[in-house]
Every structure is written in structure tokens, then in C-alpha cells.
Scaffold this motif. Structure first.
Motif, PDB file in Angstrom:
ATOM      1  N   GLY A 361       0.784  -1.223   0.000  1.00 57.65           N
ATOM      2  CA  GLY A 361       0.000   0.000   0.000  1.00 57.65           C
ATOM      3  C   GLY A 361       0.817   1.275   0.000  1.00 57.65           C
ATOM      4  N   GLU A 362       0.127   2.393   0.281  1.00 57.23           N
ATOM      5  CA  GLU A 362       0.756   3.706   0.201  1.00 57.23           C
ATOM      6  C   GLU A 362       1.760   3.957   1.313  1.00 57.23           C
ATOM      7  OE1 GLU A 362      -2.184   6.748   0.050  1.00 57.23           O
ATOM      8  OE2 GLU A 362      -2.989   6.124  -1.895  1.00 57.23           O
ATOM      9  N   ASP A 363       1.549   3.347   2.477  1.00 61.68           N
ATOM     10  CA  ASP A 363       2.422   3.577   3.631  1.00 61.68           C
ATOM     11  C   ASP A 363       2.928   2.236   4.163  1.00 61.68           C
ATOM     12  OD1 ASP A 363       3.789   4.532   5.787  1.00 61.68           O
ATOM     13  OD2 ASP A 363       2.067   5.471   6.773  1.00 61.68           O
ATOM     14  N   PRO A 364       3.904   1.635   3.466  1.00 56.64           N
ATOM     15  CA  PRO A 364       4.376   0.307   3.894  1.00 56.64           C
ATOM     16  C   PRO A 364       4.973   0.301   5.291  1.00 56.64           C
ATOM     17  CG  PRO A 364       5.759   1.220   2.148  1.00 56.64           C
ATOM     18  CD  PRO A 364       4.562   2.082   2.229  1.00 56.64           C
ATOM     19  N   ALA A 365       5.573   1.411   5.725  1.00 54.29           N
ATOM     20  CA  ALA A 365       6.170   1.436   7.063  1.00 54.29           C
ATOM     21  C   ALA A 365       5.115   1.187   8.138  1.00 54.29           C
ATOM     22  CB  ALA A 365       6.876   2.770   7.301  1.00 54.29           C
ATOM     23  N   ARG A 366       3.940   1.747   7.946  1.00 57.80           N
ATOM     24  CA  ARG A 366       2.871   1.537   8.925  1.00 57.80           C
ATOM     25  C   ARG A 366       2.465   0.066   8.971  1.00 57.80           C
ATOM     26  NH1 ARG A 366      -2.833   4.955   9.216  1.00 57.80           N
ATOM     27  NH2 ARG A 366      -3.652   3.922  11.072  1.00 57.80           N
ATOM     28  N   ARG A 367       2.363  -0.547   7.817  1.00 51.63           N
ATOM     29  CA  ARG A 367       2.017  -1.974   7.762  1.00 51.63           C
ATOM     30  C   ARG A 367       3.089  -2.820   8.441  1.00 51.63           C
ATOM     31  NH1 ARG A 367      -1.111  -3.308   3.074  1.00 51.63           N
ATOM     32  NH2 ARG A 367      -0.690  -5.500   3.567  1.00 51.63           N
ATOM     33  N   ARG A 373       6.883  -5.881  13.177  1.00 50.09           N
ATOM     34  CA  ARG A 373       7.546  -5.323  14.358  1.00 50.09           C
ATOM     35  C   ARG A 373       8.897  -4.703  13.989  1.00 50.09           C
ATOM     36  NH1 ARG A 373       4.360  -4.634  18.519  1.00 50.09           N
ATOM     37  NH2 ARG A 373       5.818  -5.332  20.136  1.00 50.09           N
ATOM     38  N   VAL A 374       8.904  -3.985  12.856  1.00 51.16           N
ATOM     39  CA  VAL A 374      10.070  -3.225  12.403  1.00 51.16           C
ATOM     40  C   VAL A 374       9.606  -1.799  12.148  1.00 51.16           C
ATOM     41  CG1 VAL A 374      11.827  -2.933  10.613  1.00 51.16           C
ATOM     42  CG2 VAL A 374      11.168  -5.229  11.348  1.00 51.16           C
ATOM     43  N   ALA A 375      10.305  -0.831  12.744  1.00 52.64           N
ATOM     44  CA  ALA A 375       9.931   0.574  12.573  1.00 52.64           C
ATOM     45  C   ALA A 375      10.834   1.227  11.529  1.00 52.64           C
ATOM     46  CB  ALA A 375      10.036   1.320  13.898  1.00 52.64           C
ATOM     47  N   LEU A 376      10.230   1.599  10.395  1.00 55.68           N
ATOM     48  CA  LEU A 376      10.898   2.366   9.348  1.00 55.68           C
ATOM     49  C   LEU A 376      10.241   3.744   9.282  1.00 55.68           C
ATOM     50  CD1 LEU A 376      10.937  -0.343   6.506  1.00 55.68           C
ATOM     51  CD2 LEU A 376      12.601  -0.020   8.345  1.00 55.68           C
ATOM     52  N   SER A 387       4.923   8.144  -1.571  1.00 54.77           N
ATOM     53  CA  SER A 387       3.923   7.093  -1.427  1.00 54.77           C
ATOM     54  C   SER A 387       4.490   5.757  -1.893  1.00 54.77           C
ATOM     55  CB  SER A 387       2.676   7.442  -2.241  1.00 54.77           C
ATOM     56  OG  SER A 387       1.703   6.430  -2.137  1.00 54.77           O
ATOM     57  N   GLY A 388       4.210   4.705  -1.116  1.00 55.36           N
ATOM     58  CA  GLY A 388       4.684   3.376  -1.468  1.00 55.36           C
ATOM     59  C   GLY A 388       6.127   3.114  -1.089  1.00 55.36           C
ATOM     60  N   HIS A 389       6.765   4.070  -0.405  1.00 60.98           N
ATOM     61  CA  HIS A 389       8.171   3.957  -0.041  1.00 60.98           C
ATOM     62  C   HIS A 389       8.341   3.990   1.482  1.00 60.98           C
ATOM     63  CE1 HIS A 389       8.397   5.280  -4.246  1.00 60.98           C
ATOM     64  NE2 HIS A 389       9.666   4.885  -4.264  1.00 60.98           N
ATOM     65  N   ALA A 390       9.553   3.669   1.923  1.00 58.63           N
ATOM     66  CA  ALA A 390       9.939   3.781   3.324  1.00 58.63           C
ATOM     67  C   ALA A 390      11.446   3.974   3.386  1.00 58.63           C
ATOM     68  CB  ALA A 390       9.519   2.543   4.119  1.00 58.63           C
ATOM     69  N   ARG A 391      11.919   4.506   4.511  1.00 64.63           N
ATOM     70  CA  ARG A 391      13.358   4.705   4.711  1.00 64.63           C
ATOM     71  C   ARG A 391      13.845   3.822   5.842  1.00 64.63           C
ATOM     72  NH1 ARG A 391      15.770  10.233   7.125  1.00 64.63           N
ATOM     73  NH2 ARG A 391      15.336   9.054   9.032  1.00 64.63           N
ATOM     74  N   ILE A 392      15.000   3.178   5.645  1.00 64.78           N
ATOM     75  CA  ILE A 392      15.576   2.301   6.655  1.00 64.78           C
ATOM     76  C   ILE A 392      16.953   2.809   7.060  1.00 64.78           C
ATOM     77  CG2 ILE A 392      16.624   0.722   4.955  1.00 64.78           C
ATOM     78  CD1 ILE A 392      15.923  -1.586   6.914  1.00 64.78           C
ATOM     79  N   ASN A 393      17.287   2.629   8.328  1.00 62.28           N
ATOM     80  CA  ASN A 393      18.569   3.028   8.912  1.00 62.28           C
ATOM     81  C   ASN A 393      19.440   1.779   9.031  1.00 62.28           C
ATOM     82  OD1 ASN A 393      20.659   3.599  10.709  1.00 62.28           O
ATOM     83  ND2 ASN A 393      19.411   4.852  12.062  1.00 62.28           N
TER      84      ASN A 393
END
Length: 415
Positions: A361-367, A373-376, A387-393
Motif C-alpha cells: 500500500g501507500e504507507d508500507p512502514a505503517r504496515r 515489528r520493524v519501525a521504518l 507514497s509506497g516507499h519507506a526509509r531504513i537506517n
């Protein structure tokens, strides 16, 4: 253990001591308190690595000396930063052009207040660091987004990069033609906020691109603020070009805001610098309210001096570990996360992930916070194109990356 990783962090701390369960008990920053225990925090730009020994010693010494009062200027930080900039990037900075601010956000806001007190229209390339939108709420500016552009002829998002990483997509670039149209159009643009290197992509702007931007800013009378906070973390073999010398050569009004906070993991010590590109800009910065320097932390100032002057070896090891983590993550992405693509970082420890083909979906980090149980970081917060993206550290122990990928893989829809 992979052949491209060590077993200790840049300061020699065993990776076993950077287990997230241990860090959660020892650290109190928002990285470790925002989400419940059991959620891997790979969102905020904060390293898990231990702070460089020279910085630790300096802070302890300042506390023992009860040196915890107020500041009225950069003092010894000016030559420390200028020396680092000269040695690292060939940027010669007169010391009197270096001014203090609490952090880069404060440097941006206070610079806008000084140079454009009545506000105006500010152009911002997106997707970009979400806090830009929050800090710009403090000043009377209309934010105009200009999307980053793919390079002409770039391959489709599901193709391989030339370096053979099948999970990587071609990096976007500044859309200089669109920027010029915005500068030249009506009602025009008053200020431009440059993120260099660009967050979230880890994108390094070329000297040619930055020269053209400087020329456009000079031609259309646009004030430029260059946020260069991630520049110390430029990867090996990747040339970084400071914007200020190019702005000065073109006659553009510009300042640079930066800090040791990202490169050496000391954001909480609260110290940054605002650097005037030329004497014209410096004359305006001299009018900064005294409180801007006074609100800066004296502990942060001394920590920053220790970073720029005494902790370059730690920085080199940090960059090498980040590059190793990037390679590991690329391998895991290829093998375990079908449909997920990334923009490979050329500076810093953040990767921009494209989940649009993965069915989240539009907010994969929320999903993923709920299901894996991973916070991006949520992509939509980065503006247009998020939209459709997330950032990882990726500034963590390799086993943390392995666990994050294992968890994300369990949350992807079956293909």
C-alpha cells in the motif's frame, strides 16, 4: 559471519553489545522509547554505534571541569570545522564566516528569518527529509515542491543497476529544468532549500549540477540554504562538492548549515554551524540574534571539536562499516524480499526503499510496524514521490539488519 564484516563497531565495541534488547535498556533517546519493546527501531537517523572515544573523553573532561555555561560564539569550533572542510573537501573557510546555532533545523529557520524576514516562496526538491516541512512551519514561507527526476534514459524501476545489484534502482537527480521554470515563473521563488547529500536517497549532487543551481540562483535572485549534515559520511570514492564556493563564484546569496551530529552520532549534544558563502552573506549573518549562539550547548561545541579534529579515524571506520552493511542489506534484499527495491546510498547510512511492487500500500512502514515489528520511516511524510516507499537506517550491527529483513519477509504478501 560474512567475509565483508567485522565483529566490532567503529570504536571497537563488540556487536554483541549493540543488541537492540541491550540498547533499549541503556539508552533513552526517542529511537528506543517511541515504540514498544520488541519493535526493531530502524527509523530515526541515529546510529547504534558507540560514540567515538575522543568525544567521550572530551565530554567527561568538560563535566569534571564544570564547564557547562553559556556560549557567545563558535570560538575554537571555527578552526576545527574549517580544518576538516579544508582537508576533506578542499573548502577554505575564513573563520569569521562560521556562526553557531543549536542544530541544523535552527540554522535553517534563523537564516530564513535573517535573509527573508517577510517570508516568501521556498522551493524544496522532494521526496526529502520530513522535518523540513515541520521546521518551515515556523517561518512565513509557502513551500513549493519540485520532484526529483530520473536521469535521462534511466532504466525502469525493476531493472538492474550497472553495478549488478538487481535490487537497486537508478538514483534520481535534481530536476534543474523544473527548478529554473519555478525560479523564472510567476510569482517566482525567494528561497531554495538544498539537501546535500540528499536525504532519503543518499544522493550526491555533482559539481556540474551544483554549479548550474548556483548560476540559476544568482540569475533569479534566489537565496539558497544548503543542508550538508550528511556530507562527512560520504562513501569511499564518491566526491562531495560543498555548495558555498560555487555560490560565491556565481554571485549567489547562500549559506551552508551543517553539524557533526550525523557523522559522529552526537545529535543530542546540540551544536551546529551556519557558514556564509561570501562576505555579502556574512554581513547578514552577523545580525543573528545573540540568543542563537547562546542557546547552543557548550558540551556540543566541545564534542564537535573532538569530532572534527580528533575523531576522523573513527569516522573512516564508521563509513567502512556502513558500506559493509549496505552490501549485506543488498544481498538480503535480493534473496529475501522479492518486489522490494532500493536506491543505493552514496553518502550516509539510510536507504530509500520502494515497496510499490510488494503489495503493502501507500504507507508500507505503517504496515510493517504492525505486521513485522520493524519501525521504518513512512514514505508519504517525505512529500511528493514518497507514497509506497519507506526509509531504513543501516547504522547498526549486521545481525540487526538480518533480523529486520527476516521480519519484513514474513509480512510480505505471498507471490
Amino acid at each position: 559471519m560474512s567475509d565483508h564484516e567485522d565483529c566490532t563497531d567503529p570504536g571497537g565495541v563488540p556487536f554483541a553489545e549493540l543488541d537492540p534488547a541491550l540498547l533499549r535498556r541503556e539508552r533513552t533517546s526517542l529511537k528506543w522509547t517511541r515504540y514498544p519493546a520488541g519493535v526493531l527501531p530502524l527509523f530515526v537517523a541515529e546510529m547504534d554505534f558507540a560514540v567515538a572515544p575522543a568525544i567521550q573523553r572530551t565530554l567527561i573532561e568538560r563535566i569534571r571541569a564544570s564547564d557547562t555555561g553559556y556560549l557567545d560564539g563558535p570560538g575554537p569550533l571555527a578552526p576545527a570545522f574549517a580544518g576538516f572542510a579544508r582537508d576533506r573537501w578542499g573548502w577554505e573557510i575564513p573563520h569569521d564566516r562560521i556562526h553557531l546555532a543549536t542544530d541544523v533545523a535552527t540554522g535553517i529557520v534563523e537564516s530564513l528569518r535573517r535573509f527573508l524576514p517577510r517570508g516568501g516562496r521556498l522551493l524544496l526538491p522532494t521526496p526529502v527529509y520530513p522535518s523540513f516541512f515541520e521546521m518551515l512551519d515556523e517561518v512565513p514561507f509557502e513551500v513549493v515542491e519540485v520532484p526529483l527526476a530520473r536521469e535521462p534514459g534511466a532504466a525502469a524501476a525493476d531493472s538492474e543497476e550497472p553495478d549488478g545489484d538487481p535490487a537497486a534502482v537508478p538514483a534520481p537527480r535534481l530536476d534543474l529544468d523544473a527548478i529554473e521554470r519555478a525560479f523564472a515563473g510567476e510569482p517566482g521563488i525567494d528561497a531554495f532549500l538544498l539537501c546535500s547529500p540528499h536525504n532519503p536517497h543518499g544522493l550526491i549532487h555533482s559539481a556540474e549540477e551544483l554549479s548550474r543551481l548556483a548560476e540559476l540562483a544568482a540569475r533569479y535572485g534566489v537565496f539558497v540554504i544548503s543542508d550538508e549534515i550528511h556530507a562527512p559520511l560520504t562513501h569511499a570514492g564518491e566526491p562531495f562538492t560543498p555548495f558555498a564556493p560555487l555560490a560565491a563564484a556565481a554571485g549567489a546569496l547562500a549559506v551552508t548549515v551543517t553539524s557533526a551530529s550525523k557523522g559522529w552520532n552526537i545529535a543530542g549534544t546540540k551544536c551546529s554551524v551556519i557558514v556564509a558563502a561570501d562576505e555579502r552573506a556574512n554581513a547578514t549573518l552577523r545580525g543573528l540574534p545573540p540568543e542563537v549562539a547562546c542557546r547552543t550547548s557548550i558540551l556540543g561545541l566541545h564534542a564537535s571539536i573532538a569530532a572534527f579534529a580528533e575523531s576522523r579515524d573513527w569516522l573512516e571506520r564508521a563509513v567502512a562499516q556502513i558500506e559493509s552493511n549496505e552490501r549485506l542489506f543488498g544481498e538480503l534484499l535480493r534473496d529475501r524480499l522479492p518486489g522490494v527495491r532500493r536506491t543505493r546510498s552514496r553518502a550516509g547510512y539510510l536507504n530509500w526503499l520502494d515497496f510499490r511492487a510488494a503489495g503493502l500500500g501507500e504507507d508500507p512502514a505503517r504496515r510493517l510496524r504492525d505486521a513485522a515489528r520493524v519501525a521504518l520511516n513512512s514514505g508519504p511524510a517525505f512529500g511528493a514521490g514518497g507514497s509506497g516507499h519507506a526509509r531504513i537506517n543501516l547504522a547498526c550491527a549486521p545481525d540487526t539488519i538480518r533480523e529486520a529483513v527476516r521480519r519484513i519477509a514474513t509480512a510480505l504478501p505471498e507471490r
